[in-house]
Design an enzyme around this catalytic site. Sequence first.
Site, PDB file in Angstrom:
ATOM      1  N   GLU A 107       0.830  -1.202   0.000  1.00  0.00           N
ATOM      2  CA  GLU A 107       0.000   0.000   0.000  1.00  0.00           C
ATOM      3  C   GLU A 107       0.870   1.259   0.000  1.00  0.00           C
ATOM      4  OE1 GLU A 107      -4.017  -1.549   2.221  1.00  0.00           O
ATOM      5  OE2 GLU A 107      -2.469  -0.748   3.519  1.00  0.00           O
ATOM      6  N   CYS A 120       3.476   8.683   0.848  1.00  0.00           N
ATOM      7  CA  CYS A 120       4.102   7.784   1.822  1.00  0.00           C
ATOM      8  C   CYS A 120       4.355   6.465   1.094  1.00  0.00           C
ATOM      9  CB  CYS A 120       3.137   7.606   2.997  1.00  0.00           C
ATOM     10  SG  CYS A 120       3.741   6.498   4.262  1.00  0.00           S
ATOM     11  N   CYS A 127       6.990  -6.449   7.470  1.00  0.00           N
ATOM     12  CA  CYS A 127       8.166  -5.855   8.125  1.00  0.00           C
ATOM     13  C   CYS A 127       8.661  -6.800   9.215  1.00  0.00           C
ATOM     14  CB  CYS A 127       7.796  -4.503   8.735  1.00  0.00           C
ATOM     15  SG  CYS A 127       9.190  -3.690   9.526  1.00  0.00           S
ATOM     16  N   CYS A 131       6.656  -4.178  15.241  1.00  0.00           N
ATOM     17  CA  CYS A 131       6.164  -3.274  16.285  1.00  0.00           C
ATOM     18  C   CYS A 131       4.694  -3.622  16.538  1.00  0.00           C
ATOM     19  CB  CYS A 131       6.276  -1.829  15.822  1.00  0.00           C
ATOM     20  SG  CYS A 131       7.954  -1.372  15.344  1.00  0.00           S
ATOM     21  N   CYS A 134       1.698  -1.617  15.071  1.00  0.00           N
ATOM     22  CA  CYS A 134       1.690  -1.388  13.626  1.00  0.00           C
ATOM     23  C   CYS A 134       1.126  -2.597  12.889  1.00  0.00           C
ATOM     24  CB  CYS A 134       3.126  -1.110  13.174  1.00  0.00           C
ATOM     25  SG  CYS A 134       3.346  -1.152  11.401  1.00  0.00           S
ATOM     26  N   GLY A 174       7.164  -1.374   5.985  1.00  0.00           N
ATOM     27  CA  GLY A 174       8.575  -1.770   5.988  1.00  0.00           C
ATOM     28  C   GLY A 174       9.498  -0.766   6.646  1.00  0.00           C
ATOM     29  N   GLU A 175      10.663  -1.248   7.055  1.00  0.00           N
ATOM     30  CA  GLU A 175      11.702  -0.422   7.681  1.00  0.00           C
ATOM     31  C   GLU A 175      12.734  -0.118   6.591  1.00  0.00           C
ATOM     32  OE1 GLU A 175      13.044   1.178  10.632  1.00  0.00           O
ATOM     33  OE2 GLU A 175      14.546   1.449   9.077  1.00  0.00           O
ATOM     34  N   SER A 206      12.526   7.467   7.264  1.00  0.00           N
ATOM     35  CA  SER A 206      12.209   7.266   8.677  1.00  0.00           C
ATOM     36  C   SER A 206      12.644   5.874   9.116  1.00  0.00           C
ATOM     37  CB  SER A 206      10.697   7.412   8.849  1.00  0.00           C
ATOM     38  OG  SER A 206      10.336   7.122  10.166  1.00  0.00           O
ATOM     39  N   SER A 229      11.844   6.991  14.794  1.00  0.00           N
ATOM     40  CA  SER A 229      10.677   6.672  15.624  1.00  0.00           C
ATOM     41  C   SER A 229      11.165   6.461  17.042  1.00  0.00           C
ATOM     42  CB  SER A 229      10.001   5.383  15.136  1.00  0.00           C
ATOM     43  OG  SER A 229       9.562   5.558  13.824  1.00  0.00           O
ATOM     44  N   LEU A 230      10.818   7.394  17.918  1.00  0.00           N
ATOM     45  CA  LEU A 230      11.267   7.303  19.310  1.00  0.00           C
ATOM     46  C   LEU A 230      10.257   6.463  20.112  1.00  0.00           C
ATOM     47  CD1 LEU A 230      13.346   8.332  21.406  1.00  0.00           C
ATOM     48  CD2 LEU A 230      11.859  10.308  21.762  1.00  0.00           C
ATOM     49  N   ASN A 305      -3.445   6.024  16.241  1.00  0.00           N
ATOM     50  CA  ASN A 305      -4.676   5.724  15.509  1.00  0.00           C
ATOM     51  C   ASN A 305      -5.096   4.303  15.835  1.00  0.00           C
ATOM     52  OD1 ASN A 305      -4.945   8.081  13.608  1.00  0.00           O
ATOM     53  ND2 ASN A 305      -2.824   7.433  13.292  1.00  0.00           N
ATOM     54  N   CYS A 348      -0.988   6.426  10.027  1.00  0.00           N
ATOM     55  CA  CYS A 348       0.248   5.874  10.546  1.00  0.00           C
ATOM     56  C   CYS A 348       0.004   4.563  11.289  1.00  0.00           C
ATOM     57  CB  CYS A 348       0.780   6.880  11.556  1.00  0.00           C
ATOM     58  SG  CYS A 348       2.423   7.351  11.261  1.00  0.00           S
TER      59      CYS A 348
END
Length: 358
Positions: A107, A120, A127, A131, A134, A174-175, A206, A229-230, A305, A348
């Site tokens: 996507e 985006c 991934c 996380c 996500c 994905g990272e 990112s 991403s903290l 979200n 997100c």
Amino acid sequence: MNSFSFHNIVINSDMKKQQILGYTIDDLKQVLKDLGEKPFRAEQIYTWIYKNNVHSFSDMQNISKHLRNLLNDNFTISCLKEEKKDQSKIDKTVKYLFKLDDGNLIESVYMRDGNRVTLCVSTMVGCPVKCPYCATGLMGLQRKLTTAEIVNQLLIINNSESKPITNIVFMGMGEPFLNYANSIKAAQIFNAPSGCEISARKITISTCGIIPAIIKYTDEGWKFKLAISLNGVNKFQRDILIPYNKKYPLEKLLDAVKYYTKKSGQRVTFEYILINDFNDSIDDAKEIRKMLRSIPCKLNIIPFNENSHVPFKAPSEKNLNRFLKILYKAPFAITVRRSKGPDIAAACGQLFSEYNKK
Ligand code: SF4
């Protein structure tokens, strides 16, 4: 670059066609040189593809028939197929679902905000970081995207939408720093003057904190914007939210970020997904203020979200305001970024190829 010679192009007619969108301008110049062509042909081909949106080598009229035939025999231009698109009724964000040649799905999200139009892009199918907030992470890693598959997202969407894309964020599925070479190449193609011509400072990569890649990125001197991403202020929170924190712990990550800001002279952006009763306390806000005060940075707070795939909750307005009040006097810029397209699961952390399950 892919090693490619005139010799094997001509005699190996069974060779699988190469994806030309995967070639930076310098790669393509080299290929053309190997073919006995003038390197400036690469600029012409780039112009046809990226500026004139031509999808067939046969339509590239200022290129010799001989070269057009060679290109036709050995390269493809498009490698994604648009399967579906959904438009948000709330903010007109559009989410695209693409099918890859092997049947996998990804996507991408097209977002408008005044004159700024942001795409985006995804860099993987699924991934490996997993996380738990996500939806993409729930898929695990299916495979990494090629450079061409990343670049093609922009070409198809630019062709389909009336307002051209002005900004790119590598924040889709994905990272990107675990698909480093292909992501950087795609960013170079987005940035190339004869390619998509998007300024480096309008391209943001990112990462959740892949330390060796941050060091490599710094040492290679790339000018694209870097976002981290903290999401948590201590080992407990980050170990849960970003499982790779066990491999690349927070303190070492902050050292790597300081190395980046010092060597590049650039500011970094920290993303902080605010989750109800998990990382939205007064102490958490105080800790962020302390932790980031010596780093040239900007902090993006993203209220979580909710989605049906994960157990976390969005922060209450009260907690959000309390959090912001504490950060108000921090020596760095703070923005609250409300994700776009929540009604079409484009926000997100919501990207997920549900169709993969079919
Ligand atoms: S948030 Fe990013 S790094 Fe984490 S699982 Fe999702 S795509 Fe991967």
